[in-house]
Design a protein around this motif. Sequence first.
Motif, mmCIF file in Angstrom:
data_model
loop_
_atom_site.group_PDB
_atom_site.id
_atom_site.type_symbol
_atom_site.label_atom_id
_atom_site.label_comp_id
_atom_site.label_asym_id
_atom_site.label_seq_id
_atom_site.Cartn_x
_atom_site.Cartn_y
_atom_site.Cartn_z
ATOM 1 N N ARG A 149 1.085 4.355 -2.698
ATOM 2 C CA ARG A 149 0.987 5.774 -2.319
ATOM 3 C C ARG A 149 2.156 6.565 -2.889
ATOM 4 N NH1 ARG A 149 -0.134 3.464 2.839
ATOM 5 N NH2 ARG A 149 -2.375 3.608 3.366
ATOM 6 N N GLN B 263 0.834 -1.207 0.000
ATOM 7 C CA GLN B 263 0.000 0.000 0.000
ATOM 8 C C GLN B 263 0.870 1.258 0.000
ATOM 9 O OE1 GLN B 263 -2.339 -0.977 3.491
ATOM 10 N NE2 GLN B 263 -4.148 -1.353 2.239
ATOM 11 N N LEU C 130 -7.916 4.146 -0.816
ATOM 12 C CA LEU C 130 -6.517 4.322 -1.209
ATOM 13 C C LEU C 130 -6.361 4.562 -2.704
ATOM 14 C CD1 LEU C 130 -3.443 4.171 -0.683
ATOM 15 C CD2 LEU C 130 -3.627 1.675 -0.942
#
Length: 280
Positions: free
Chosen positions: A164, A160, A230
Amino acid sequence: IGLHPYILAYANGGFRDYSLLPLFPLRQFRHKSAFIRTDRGIQEPSDLKGKRVSTAGYSSTSLTWLRGILKDDYGLKPEDMEWVIAQGDSAAQVAGQISKQERVTPKGVPSELGPAGLDESDLLEKGMVDACFHAAEPRAYVQGKPHIGRLFPNAKPIEQDYYRRTGIFPIMHAVAIRNSLLDKDPWVAKAVFDGYSKAKQLDYEFMAKMGWAYSSLPWFAQELEDTRALMGKNFYTYGLEANRKAMETLLRYSHDQGLANRKLSVDELFAPQSLEFSEV
């Protein structure tokens, strides 16, 4: 079609029978694909320097991504490790047979052919290697054999964070279409693109409304919400511009790792009429 095998066939073998459409039906983050012997003092990627790594398909899409990420983010180069190319694949029934294009090994990287009769999982379980890189899970890991684990035991937050920082959701497969068909009926490219796009939207709607009822995962709905928070509601994007960075990154990895004999441009791989396709 496997994306990196297609890239190698195009770059090294002059393959021109098919062109790609900017449809990517299989994507996976790849930190989870590095497995280790937990009794060899390997705590982080840099500990793999000088270690022996087994694999069933060195130049597969998955491993090309994984090696590129390890170099970019951790300074671990392919030539820092010794590669053992297994003659069998414990996950062949899951991941499919290793193709010719997935068996390419570059000059300058220490590699050897593994013993006959032993697959990549055998080599890891028997301690003949220190690690194993595989798109699927090697048999020894699935069976919970002693001293077998992941390089990143909790890969999800690391993957994750990678998204990002980079905005890249690694691409494994693309859709290919025969050029002779496009020459005869060029409209087919847009029809296929629109069909895939519509199917994906229907799947999104199904996941949001009833997906939880058809899955045994207890936190299906929460996982979907977290993913959208996200990556956005359209986390499986189609279209070239939305995926140009990911494509350029894989092409760079392929050339930098000595696999593709030249650095390809993104546009040359795709059907010309598909370069401007975008989802509605």
